[in-house]
Design a protein around this motif. Structure first.
Motif: not given
Length: 173
Positions: A72-89
């Motif tokens: 959960a706290r890895s850079t890769r997980a955070r990056a994919f989560t941020a990209l998912a948030a951008a897609a939701i936006a």
């Protein structure tokens, strides 16, 4: 769903990054599921802009699923989560535009919602008669005076902002 000790903070709650990742998966699943349910179970046919709002949610689901392939706290997980948030936006922004078209604030598009392919003119005419023409500037369903596009905009943009805030808080924490 089992929660690992690494995902728990000192108070016993899910950590901010894990919560963001969970919202990034659950939110577009719920919104896309609701859209598909309203279409296939509720009989509400989508217009062209309704379809436009679905694609970013589908992308967000894939991106959030990739986020679950790393801690959960890895850079890769955070990056994919941020990209998912951008897609939701992005879906939320399309929802704002679509709601504006419904309210006659913006001019809508001129394309139809369905394309027909046929071997003959008679077959083409029959397909066109069976396919409902759904206009993007007409509200098919609303709740509390807000259309589905409006609700998608509200929920998506709020959700994307929440995910971003959780990721930023998780980075500081």
């Amino acid at each position: 769903m089992a929660t690992s000790a690494a995902q728990l903070d000192g108070r016993g709650a899910l950590g901010h990054s894990a919560t963001a990742r969970l919202i990034a998966l659950a939110l577009p699943l719920a919104l896309l599921g609701g859209a598909l349910g309203s279409q296939y179970l509720g009989g509400l046919h989508p217009c062209e802009m309704c379809y436009w709002q679905r694609w970013p949610h589908a992308a967000a689901i894939l991106l959030a699923a990739f986020a679950f392939t790393a801690p959960a706290r890895s850079t890769r997980a955070r990056a994919f989560t941020a990209l998912a948030a951008a897609a939701i936006a992005v879906s939320g922004a399309i929802g704002v535009y679509h709601a504006g078209v419904e309210l006659k604030i913006f001019e809508g598009i001129t394309t139809c919602t369905k394309s027909a392919t046929a071997a003959s003119t008679a077959e083409l005419l029959e397909q066109l008669r069976r396919v409902p023409l759904i206009r993007c500037d007409q509200v098919q369903w609303s709740f509390l005076g807000i259309s589905m596009a409006g609700w998608n905009a509200i929920v998506s943009l709020t959700g994307a902002a929440s995910i971003a805030a959780l990721l930023m808080t998780g980075r500081r924490g």
